[in-house]
Design a protein around this motif. Structure first.
Motif, PDB file in Angstrom:
ATOM      1  N   ARG A 416      13.977 -45.400  -2.612  1.00 34.23           N
ATOM      2  CA  ARG A 416      12.935 -44.891  -3.535  1.00 34.23           C
ATOM      3  C   ARG A 416      13.304 -45.053  -5.069  1.00 34.23           C
ATOM      4  NH1 ARG A 416       9.690 -40.699  -1.069  1.00 34.23           N
ATOM      5  NH2 ARG A 416       9.995 -40.573   1.132  1.00 34.23           N
ATOM      6  N   LYS A 442       8.330 -44.185  -7.332  1.00 35.25           N
ATOM      7  CA  LYS A 442       7.633 -43.842  -8.594  1.00 35.25           C
ATOM      8  C   LYS A 442       8.454 -44.327  -9.627  1.00 35.25           C
ATOM      9  CE  LYS A 442       5.267 -40.892  -6.448  1.00 35.25           C
ATOM     10  NZ  LYS A 442       3.702 -41.182  -6.141  1.00 35.25           N
ATOM     11  N   GLY A 466       0.646 -43.859  -8.461  1.00 34.76           N
ATOM     12  CA  GLY A 466       2.057 -43.696  -8.060  1.00 34.76           C
ATOM     13  C   GLY A 466       2.979 -44.149  -8.753  1.00 34.76           C
ATOM     14  N   CYS A 467       2.653 -45.324  -9.904  1.00 35.32           N
ATOM     15  CA  CYS A 467       3.669 -45.907 -10.520  1.00 35.32           C
ATOM     16  C   CYS A 467       3.190 -46.368 -11.914  1.00 35.32           C
ATOM     17  CB  CYS A 467       3.839 -47.497  -9.926  1.00 35.32           C
ATOM     18  SG  CYS A 467       4.183 -47.370  -8.061  1.00 35.32           S
TER      19      CYS A 467
END
Length: 602
Positions: A416, A442, A466-467
């Motif tokens: 992650r 992220k 999300g990014c």
């Protein structure tokens, strides 16, 4: 009070010098030096670095600079760098005069009739006599310098610590003079120095070998094992060695391994080196932290057994085109080198899933993994990486035909902290894997999906939500259109680089959204985008004022008017790549130096 100088009257020279030393950007230093003559003089005194393009009378330029910047310690000269020329960026508002980014040559250079366009011994002599405090000198492809100029540098710059002679045709006499005079030399680069032989390098190793810490040798056909034996005998503090040679055999590498026990970095591309040499590296180089092995045809897993057994501090391993290595060799490294943080496997066709699984189980500190042209590595290998290497920050996959969405999902869920994901021509990777990345990673800022033609708008929507990307390359992902690009534009306002070439469904609506949402864009590639028109381009340009490069070849609906809009609207533009016939004579006159052509005359 008006006209009262509150700065120069109170600040001593020492304080202003300290301020200059803390300003690192050259443009900011140049701006400060224009305040007054005092500041100009102090800025020149504080300047310790110079970067010179050796393509516009460099001999005269070095003489001029030596008189003005007396405390310079670092000089970088590259024959390949172009000298900046005046560039027009359109007309001032309300005026008739065009704006120029101009470089006015000093009259000393204009009047120097005998000066050539390549650095010669005269320029080196000027450097040696003018910069006595010089500690680092880089002469990149300065092919006209000879032993005479190098001897002048050696005799005058006795504090020299770093010398880069890449592509210079200097010989043994100059190199020997460096060894005799520069007793503090630590770094030496002899890549493509065809004039140097064993005699010169042996003399240097004997004279200043005790301080030498880094040595690079490439394509020096007259340097053999004799030189490396001298390095092994006299350069006990050597930390970095890079060798690319067909003349080096086991004997030379073994001499270095036995004699240079502090060696931490070893890069080898020597087709005549075999298992015998690598086994000695494993036995004697216990401090080794980086090992790069390229194009080895004559060593096997036995070498990696020795590396895994003896090099417990190894952190960075590159295996490129090593055809006789297999999973067993990689397993030996995994079990012995538990501190491994960076691994690249490139074109090693006998390394497969089992070898990489062992890395995932044992090397918990892995930060970067690159798998290039690894046809035998499957999904389960990356699943093991996802389970065991939770700190992974960068993953590169190129032409790995057995990798699919399942592998990317495993990485996304297990790693992650991923910041960089580069995938190229992995045709089984599609929206499912990229959606998992958007939902879990992220911290991702750099995403490249070149020619992953199963990725479409759905994947880009997940990434946008999300990014917060700064770099995105979706070249050849033809299922991505305006919808996907809109999601990126709205979710990634910090985007500075975008390659959207060969997106057949990307049109003006996507361009308008990018202009509205990504005003920080500096580099954009739009080549082969057949739906984008001058209108869409103008939407983008009106908002993205920081744009520096724009590629737009084979865009049939972008005309000469669109090209002119880019040139005139972006004050920082440095390069525009376009077809020659789309550049009007007026645009060419105004900005010819920043326009590049894909094809000149067919």
């Amino acid at each position: 009070m008006r006209g009262y100088d509150r700065i120069n009257s109170f600040l001593p020279d020492e304080l202003i010098l300290e301020i200059f030393r803390r300003i690192h950007a050259k443009s900011n230093r140049d701006a400060c030096s224009l305040v007054c003559k005092r500041w100009l003089g102090l800025e020149r005194i504080s300047r310790d670095k110079l970067r010179i393009a050796a393509s516009c009378k460099p001999d005269a330029l070095t003489k001029l600079l030596a008189r003005q910047f007396i405390n310079v310690k670092n000089i970088y000269i590259d024959e390949r760098l172009p000298f900046p020329l005046p560039v027009s960026f359109g007309r001032r508002r309300g005026g008739d005069q065009p704006r120029f980014l101009s470089v006015n040559l000093p009259r000393a250079l204009e009047d120097e009739e005998t000066s050539s366009h390549s650095l010669s011994d005269a320029g080196l002599i000027a450097i040696g006599e003018g910069f006595s405090k010089l500690e680092k000198l880089s002469l990149i492809w300065c092919s006209n310098v000879t032993n005479a100029g190098l001897k002048s540098i050696a005799e005058n710059c006795v504090s020299l610590r770093s010398l880069d002679l890449q592509g210079c045709y200097v010989g043994d006499q100059g190199l020997a003079a460096v060894g005799v005079c520069c007793k503090q030399l630590e770094d030496l680069n002899l890549r493509f120095c065809e004039g140097v032989t064993d005699a010169g390098l042996i003399e240097l190793a004997f004279s200043c070998g005790s301080t030498l810490q880094s040595l690079e040798i490439s394509a020096c056909t007259r340097i053999t094992d004799l030189s490396l034996e001298a390095v092994g005998s006299h350069c006990k503090n050597l930390v970095t060695l890079s060798l690319d040679s067909e003349q080096i055999n086991n004997k030379g590498v073994i001499a270095v391994a036995k004699g240079c026990r502090l060696l931490k970095v070893l890069k080898l591309q020597c087709i005549n080196v075999t298992d015998e040499a690598l086994q000695m590296v494993g036995m004697y180089s216990s401090s080794l932290e980086l090992l790069a092995l390229h194009s080895f045809q004559r060593f096997t897993d036995m070498s990696l057994y020795a590396i895994g057994k003896g090099c417990k501090s190894l952190k960075n391993l590159t295996l490129s085109d090593c055809y006789y290595l297999s999973d067993k060799g990689l397993e030996a490294v995994a079990s012995g080198c538990l501190e491994l943080t960076h691994l690249e496997v490139n074109g090693c066709h006998n390394i497969g899933t089992k070898g990489l699984e062992s890395i995932g189980r044992s090397c918990r500190n892995l930060l970067e993994l690159a798998l290039l042209y690894c046809q035998k590595i499957g999904n389960e290998a990356l699943a093991e990486i996802g389970r065991g290497c939770s700190n992974l920050q960068a993953l590169h996959l190129v032409d790995c035909s057995s990798i699919s969405d399942d592998a990317i999902c495993s990485i996304a869920k297990g790693c992650r902290n991923l910041k960089k994901l580069h995938i190229r021509r992995c045709y089984e990777v599609g929206n499912k894997g990229i959606i998992a990345v958007g939902e879990n990673c992220k911290s991702l800022t750099d995403l490249s999906l070149r020619y992953c033609d199963r990725v479409g708008d759905e994947g880009m929507i997940a990434i946008g939500q999300g990014c917060s990307l700064t770099h995105l390359n979706v070249s050849g992902c033809h299922r991505i259109g305006d919808v996907g690009m809109t999601a990126i534009a709205r979710g990634c306002p910090s985007l500075t680089y975008l390659d959207a070439s060969v997106l057949q469904d990307l049109g003006d609506a996507g361009m308008a959204e990018l202009g509205e949402g990504c005003s920080s864009l500096k580099d954009i590639v739009l080549s082969h985008c057949r739906q984008i028109t001058d209108v869409g381009l103008s939407y983008l340009i009106n908002k993205c004022k920081l744009l520096q490069t724009c590629h737009m070849v084979y865009c049939p609906h972008i005309s000469s008017a669109g090209v002119a809009t880019v040139i005139s609207s972006c004050p920082d533009i440095k390069k525009v790549l376009v077809e020659k016939w789309k550049v009007s004579p007026r645009t060419k006159r105004r900005a010819g130096s920043i326009i590049s052509y894909l094809c000149v005359d067919l």
